[in-house]
Every structure is written in C-alpha cells, then in structure tokens.
Design an enzyme around this catalytic site. Structure first.
Site, short mmCIF file in Angstrom:
data_model
loop_
_atom_site.label_atom_id
_atom_site.label_comp_id
_atom_site.label_asym_id
_atom_site.label_seq_id
_atom_site.Cartn_x
_atom_site.Cartn_y
_atom_site.Cartn_z
CB VAL A 248 -0.94 0.01 1.22
CG1 VAL A 248 -1.75 1.30 1.25
CG2 VAL A 248 -1.87 -1.20 1.18
CG HIS A 456 -36.94 -10.29 -38.67
ND1 HIS A 456 -35.59 -10.54 -38.71
CD2 HIS A 456 -37.20 -9.36 -39.63
CE1 HIS A 456 -35.06 -9.80 -39.66
NE2 HIS A 456 -36.02 -9.06 -40.24
#
Length: 479
Positions: A248, A456
């Site tokens: 860190v 469709h």
C-alpha cells in the site's frame, strides 16, 4: 440480569435476505405463524450491498458507454462532460430504498413478525435473540428453524481490506468515487462485473484470475468471447496469473503479479479490489448448540437436498449457507425458500433443479447460461451435438454491433436431441436467458424448439436459428 421472555411460533427464520424473506413470505401465505429475525435490514446483501445497487451502477455504466457509441458509431455528436457521482449514487440509493420499503411492506402484509436483533440457536428448535429491542427473548419453533444468514466477501491473508486502497466489492460499491485505475483480483462474476463497471467509467483496469480463463465455471467458449469483449474495451486481462504480493502506497497500491509464463510483473493502481468469492456467515449462530457443524469450507450442508433439511430434524438451510450444487445466487435462494416453506407446511414440493437455474454476469458484454457446458456434458457421458450462432449473423445483432454468440449443447438425435445447455454472450443476453431456462428445465428437444417462431428483428432470433440448425432446418446457418 434481564428476564428471559419465552415465545413460540411455527417457523423462525434467521436472516432476512432473499432466501430468508422468501421462506417467510411463502410460509405465511400457507397459513403458518412466522417470525423473521434480522440484525440489519431485510433484503440482505442482494438488496443493500450486491445485486440491486451493483446492477444500478452497471446500468449507469451502460449509459456512459452508449454516449461513446453514439459518437463513434452513429454520428451522434454527443460528449460526456462528467459524471455527477453524488447524483448517480443518489439514484442508486433511491432504487434500493424503494425496494427495501417494498420488502418490508410485503412482510407486514403477509403477517410476518420481524424481530430486530442477532439470533442464535440454543437447541434444535429454540432461538435466542442476543441483541436489539428483543434481547433476551427465546423463541421455540414448532415446525422448524430456517438458517438464512447469507455470506460476506472473502478476504485473503496479507490483503486485509482497509476500505480505501485494498477493498472488497462492498467497499468499492459505496466508495465516494471511482478510482482512475484499479487492479481487480478475481475473474469470477463479481470481479468481471466490477472490472467492466470501472472501465466504463474511464478507469484503467487490470483483471487478474488464477484459473486459465475468466468465469472458470462457465462454458469455455463463454469465457473466450467474454475475454475478447473485455480486451476490446481496453481491460488488461491476465489469466493463469497470481498475485505474489501488494504494497500500500500513499496514493495507491503496488502489486507483483506472476503471469501464466511465470514472469513477474509490477502493477500500480489507485485501488486493489479483492473479488475472490464469498464465505458463509455463521459466526455466533450457535450451530453447536443445535448439534450442527459447518463443513471444511464453512457451509452448512443439508442431509436431505429434497427438503434442504440438515442432519438435525427441523433445522433447514437456504441461500449462501448451502454448499454446491447450490449456486450462491439470489434467484436460487428464492427457489430454496419456497421449497423449505412448502416443506414446513406439510407439502411435498419438487426439489430445486440447480442445472436449470440460469447464471448471469452483468458485464459488458453480458453472459448468461443455463444447463451443462459442453465439457460437462461430455464428462457425464452424453454424446453431444453443439451449435454456435454469432449474434452478428442476425440483423439486430448487427445493429448492436457488439458481437456475441449463442451456443447450444444438445444430445445427438435425428432432428435435434434433448437440450442440455444454452450459453449466451453479448448485449442484453440477461434478458434472453428465460426462454432457454424453460427449454432446459422441460427437457425439450432441439427439434421441438425449432418449431417456434422468433420475432424479427430481435437478438433472440439467433437462439431460434441455432435450434433450427440443430434440427437440420437452418436458414442463415447451414451445414
């Protein structure tokens, strides 16, 4: 010393997440007296720290991506000035709050008594409330006790979350803002979703997975198409890689990653997100007092999967406390809750068919699947026939322009055999999986499915075409 107050009910549920409150609602609907003990907020992890808020954020990320697509692909001269983080999170929190009020309203309307406080077993059918306004109360459950305490993010030794630089998914979700760069450790559904979210919001993302592919429990082709899609978006995907260590820094994290070739690489990011799974929550549950114990992985295993009942009669388990084949998914826990409630009411419900439970990852691209993967089907001795249909082979897939695929795994048979699994990758496939869930759950044959006409132009046409081809009737995909 506080006076012990003794009460009785038919069913006592410990934990108010999806598994717990679904059990309570169904049991109450069947005429049972139900008490639900919850130490936090009903709705659990899914509503407050997981499914709902994270998907709200991912929807916002999709809108951000849409602005770029509008400009780059469609000639819509749109620009993104900035993301108002406070407004974004306010909308997210409002969605969560409204859902929370809805769950509380459903429970109240059903007559479920919600007891606020931590609960622990004192015997097979007795529960003590250890905190809250009801502290000291002891409840006896005439029909049974249901354990539904859920899970929490798994952490790794040496990578203890600090809520700022090293974080879990919980921390990342409620951070005051998104970082400019992030290293995501874990390529399962959670890691992939958060990698996708951060990338959409402009962060540089490195995604590290120890297995040889992302989503290692999914079909290999799903993993391949997902990886391709993430890489195309600029995510640095590293599979077969391991985190060797992390330091860190004042302004981020420096990590050492060993890649698939064994070479060490340094990754510097503002944040390290640990997304390596979840672990069951059983702390303080009093399992030993009821004669129960967890397995080696921390799960509470049922002795009878058809009833989700443990080795102690009258004690049932739902949700993330269950080991595989349970899936650790909210919708699976809904089904488990219904099963247990109906069992406690004296019914004989059908056991949960986990193979027919859909699995979804809400990244960009999305993945959705149900049933067996190709390798699983072959390993189980099935003689299989496989067909894959690109989404871009149908007009609506071209409109979306994001690629993707429909893959169907079926038994061999004249005109198309029994469907064993369906696997989707691409835009909005989370909304397409329901059809395939019914196909797999009802043991339909590919030839049967091929009889049904798909609208469709839709993305679902690709699903229909895949089955037409398996049945030997393909139009746009032949041979």
């Amino acid at each position: 010393m506080a006076e012990t107050r003794e009460h009785a009910t038919d069913v006592l549920v410990i934990g108010g997440g999806t598994g717990g409150y679904s059990t309570a609602l169904r049991a109450a609907a069947l005429g049972l007296d139900v008490v639900l003990a919850e130490r936090d907020l009903v709705g659990g992890t899914c509503l407050h720290r997981g499914c709902i808020p994270s998907k709200a954020m991912l929807h916002a990320a999709e809108l951000v991506d849409g602005i770029a697509e509008a400009r780059e692909r469609w000639g819509v001269k749109a620009t993104l000035d900035s993301v108002d983080w406070s407004a974004l999170t306010a909308t997210r929190d409002d969605i969560v709050s409204r859902n929370h009020r809805g769950v509380e309203g459903h429970l109240a309307h059903a007559g479920v008594r919600v007891v606020r406080g931590s609960a622990s077993l004192t015997g097979p059918r007795t529960v003590r409330i250890d905190s809250g306004a009801e502290a000291g109360a002891v409840w006896t459950a005439r029909r049974g006790v249901v354990l539904a305490t859920g899970s929490r993010p798994r952490t790794l030794p040496g990578l203890e979350p600090d809520g700022s630089r090293i974080v879990t998914s919980d921390d990342a979700l409620f951070a005051p803002g998104l970082p400019g760069s992030v290293l995501v450790l874990g390529g399962g559904a959670i890691g992939v979703e958060y990698a996708s979210l951060h990338r959409s919001m402009g962060a540089e993302v490195t995604l590290v997975e120890a297995a040889d592919r992302l989503l290692p429990l999914e079909d290999a082709d799903v993993s391949r198409h997902l990886t391709r899609g993430l890489k195309k978006r600029g995510v640095d995907v590293r599979v077969g890689a391991r985190l060797e260590g992390a330091e860190v820094l004042e302004d981020g994290v420096r990590a050492t990653v060993r890649d698939a070739r064994g070479e060490l690489r340094t990754v510097v990011a503002e944040r390290l997100l640990v997304a390596v799974g979840r672990v069951p929550v059983t702390d303080g549950l009093g399992l030993a007092a009821a004669g129960l114990a967890t397995d080696a992985r921390g799960f509470v295993a049922p002795a009878d999967w058809s009833r989700l009942e443990t080795s102690v009669p009258g004690v049932h388990v739902v949700g993330d406390l269950l080991p595989p084949p349970s899936l650790g998914l909210a919708h699976a826990s809904f089904a488990e809750g219904l099963l247990v409630a109906e069992t406690l009411a004296g019914g004989s419900p059908r056991p949960v068919d986990y193979a027919a439970v859909p699995r979804v990852t809400y990244s960009s691209p999305q993945t959705a699947s149900v049933g067996l993967s190709e390798s699983e089907a072959r390993e189980r001795g099935h003689e299989v026939e496989v067909n894959s249909m690109p989404l871009t082979a149908v007009a609506k897939g071209m409109v979306h322009g994001q690629g993707g695929v429909v893959k169907v795994v079926a038994e061999r048979g004249d005109g198309g055999g029994r469907v064993l699994g369906v696997h989707l990758v691409g835009p909005h496939v989370s909304e397409m999986i329901a059809e395939s869930q019914l196909i797999v759950g009802w043991d339909a044959e590919a030839g049967d499915v091929a009889q049904h006409v798909h609208a469709h132009p839709t993305l679902s046409e690709a699903v229909g075409e895949a089955f037409l081809s398996l049945a030997g009737r393909g139009l746009h995909q032949q041979g």
